[in-house]
Design an enzyme around this catalytic site. Sequence first.
Site, PDB file in Angstrom:
ATOM      1  N   LYS A  37       0.830  -1.254   0.155  1.00 10.85           N
ATOM      2  CA  LYS A  37      -0.107  -0.044  -0.010  1.00 10.85           C
ATOM      3  C   LYS A  37       0.725   1.393  -0.143  1.00 10.85           C
ATOM      4  CE  LYS A  37      -4.178  -1.429   1.961  1.00 10.85           C
ATOM      5  NZ  LYS A  37      -5.490  -1.272   3.104  1.00 10.85           N
TER       6      LYS A  37
ATOM      7  N   ASP B 145     -10.141   2.940   2.197  1.00 12.47           N
ATOM      8  CA  ASP B 145     -10.411   2.393   3.191  1.00 12.47           C
ATOM      9  C   ASP B 145     -11.270   3.239   4.305  1.00 12.47           C
ATOM     10  OD1 ASP B 145      -9.009   0.274   2.458  1.00 12.47           O
ATOM     11  OD2 ASP B 145      -7.288   0.803   3.358  1.00 12.47           O
TER      12      ASP B 145
END
Length: 280
Positions: free
Chosen positions: A71, A108
């Site tokens: 990420k 997210d």
Amino acid sequence: MSHPDRFLLAGVMGWPVMHSRSPMLHNYWFEHYGLAGRYLPFAIKPEGLPAALRALAPLGFAGTNLTIPHKEAALAVVDEIDPPARRMGAISCVVVRPDGSLAGFNNDGYGFVYGILQQIPDWRADAGPAVVIGSGGGARAVVYSLAERGAREIRLVNRTFARAEGLAREFGAPIAALPWEERHDALADAAMLVNTTSQGMAGTPPLDLSLDRLPVSALVTDIVYIPLETPLLAAARKRGNRTVDGLGMLLHQARPAWKAWFNVDAEVTPELRRLVEATL
Ligand SMILES: NC(=O)c1ccc[n+]([C@@H]2O[C@H](COP(=O)([O-])OP(=O)(O)OC[C@H]3O[C@@H](n4cnc5c(N)ncnc54)[C@H](OP(=O)(O)O)[C@@H]3O)[C@@H](O)[C@H]2O)c1
């Protein structure tokens, strides 16, 4: 909804990756919406990430999700970074543009917010002080989205105080870092409590937190979703607090990806939730 005359492709890149529930979730949607396509797990070593991402366009992929450990590293690879992803310091979703360039997003925080809203439609981030435990990757998404939605006070508590302090400095008001020893008292008059640490996850001890000072009116959420009801959520439910588990965050973060990749407003149906729940 788009109906392109090609086989639709997307995936998730991680190392390891086979534990990921994402293929089950996205492949449910291909079937549900009657679209010819497939979502695949790719085990990509850290050093292979740039080449793997660059291969998406020539292979005809709409994009990919990223999981541990990619990420952060992806920030240096993609051609364009959506401002929230830059602020969160991580990319969870890559979109291949029509010209083959790569855009990085982080969904997210969206998943966290809409996971709550699906269960509690009248939830508001500005209802009162929020206490967030933890300062890792998950916490960054949670804190970002709470601030975005108008939270006026976020009490950030982490075992390693310097990490909470760094995050508070980076994000600024409304975040205040508190020492780990103050976590129990920090719950006084809170409207919301969020666990973003790995404590309570299967195989780890429960989060060491006394709920005695937490108002019964407060919402308690955990981003850990294995088990679905963590010891923290069980304790909160027993004393009368409303609770939201971490599965909604996982499911809802996938929706903006489908919009960007396939122009489909994918829905988190009860059937989808049951399907993924059965694997936890
Ligand atoms: N529902 C979802 O979609 C979703 C999304 C993201 C993450 N998650 C889950 O959230 C959890 C955290 O993930 P992450 O990516 O944020 O991990 P991370 O970046 O490694 O952060 C871990 C956090 O847990 C804290 N911690 C670890 N051991 C601890 C202990 N013994 N006592 C107190 N605090 C402790 C760390 O504190 P220090 O800073 O002191 O080390 C840190 O704040 C994982 O279980 C992950 O599966 C769920």
